[in-house]
Scaffold this active site. Structure first.
Site: not given
Ligand code: IMP
Ligand code: MG
Length: 178
Positions: A48, A102, A106, A162, A168
């Site tokens: 990403g 990054e 999220d 994506d 992307r």
């Molecule tokens: P975390 O571990 O919950 O912080 O997740 C982060 C990862 O989830 C990111 O690197 C993305 O790959 C994916 N992600 C979280 N939210 C989104 C979104 O709204 N669109 C696309 N990918 C997302």
């Molecule tokens: Mg990511």
């Protein structure tokens, strides 16, 4: 393009290309100032972050290297105790300042895994730059140092992000129309 359809879902423009460009320049400026005189290894997290990393990195002026790492997916069901392994680290990061790039933070779980592993590898300092942060979803203990935009808990695509592999290439960030 104000609206795009990817697979079975519709997305509308959320953060325009120009806004992203200005923000990326501002973030690079902060990094250049904060880390002046340090030798830095920038690490983009695939897939990403490739676009953000390319744009951010070309605005940096530090003595630095850029590399990309991937996180191995969870094997089987994503058990909560399991750490996603970082793969592909060839550059020597021992004793160096690392800036993780990054696309989006999220829950913050991914960031936590990355940060722990980079410190295990001997990084002297780990800074995190993310284009997007969802503060309402964030439950981590490792906070990003450089945040482009704080956004609500909506699913977004574009500028590297994506939906099932698509979207992307969009130059702006789009959000799911519900
Ligand atoms: P975390 O571990 O919950 O912080 O997740 C982060 C990862 O989830 C990111 O690197 C993305 O790959 C994916 N992600 C979280 N939210 C989104 C979104 O709204 N669109 C696309 N990918 C997302
Ligand atoms: Mg990511």
């Amino acid at each position: 393009m104000d609206r795009v359809r990817l697979i079975d879902k519709d997305f509308g423009v959320f953060i325009a290309e120009k806004e992203i460009k200005e923000k990326v320049e501002a973030l690079a400026g902060m990094i250049n100032t904060d880390l002046e005189g340090e030798e830095v290894v920038f690490i983009g997290i695939l897939n990403g972050s490739f676009m953000f990393a390319a744009d951010l990195y070309r605005r940096t002026t530090l003595k630095s290297q850029l590399t990309f790492l991937k996180l191995a997916s969870y094997s089987g069901t994503s058990s909560t105790g399991e750490v996603k392994k970082l793969i592909g680290l060839n550059e020597q990061i021992r004793g160096k300042t690392v800036v993780v790039i990054e696309d989006i933070v999220d829950t913050g779980r991914t960031l936590e895994d990355i940060s722990i592993q980079l410190k295990e590898q001997g990084a002297a300092m780990v800074r995190i730059a993310t284009l997007l942060l969802k503060p309402d979803a964030f439950r981590g203990s490792v906070r990003p140092d450089y945040v482009g935009f704080e956004i609500p808990n909506d699913f977004v695509v574009g500028y590297g992000l994506d939906y099932n592999g698509f979207g992307r290439n969009l130059p702006s960030v789009y959000k799911l129309i519900t």
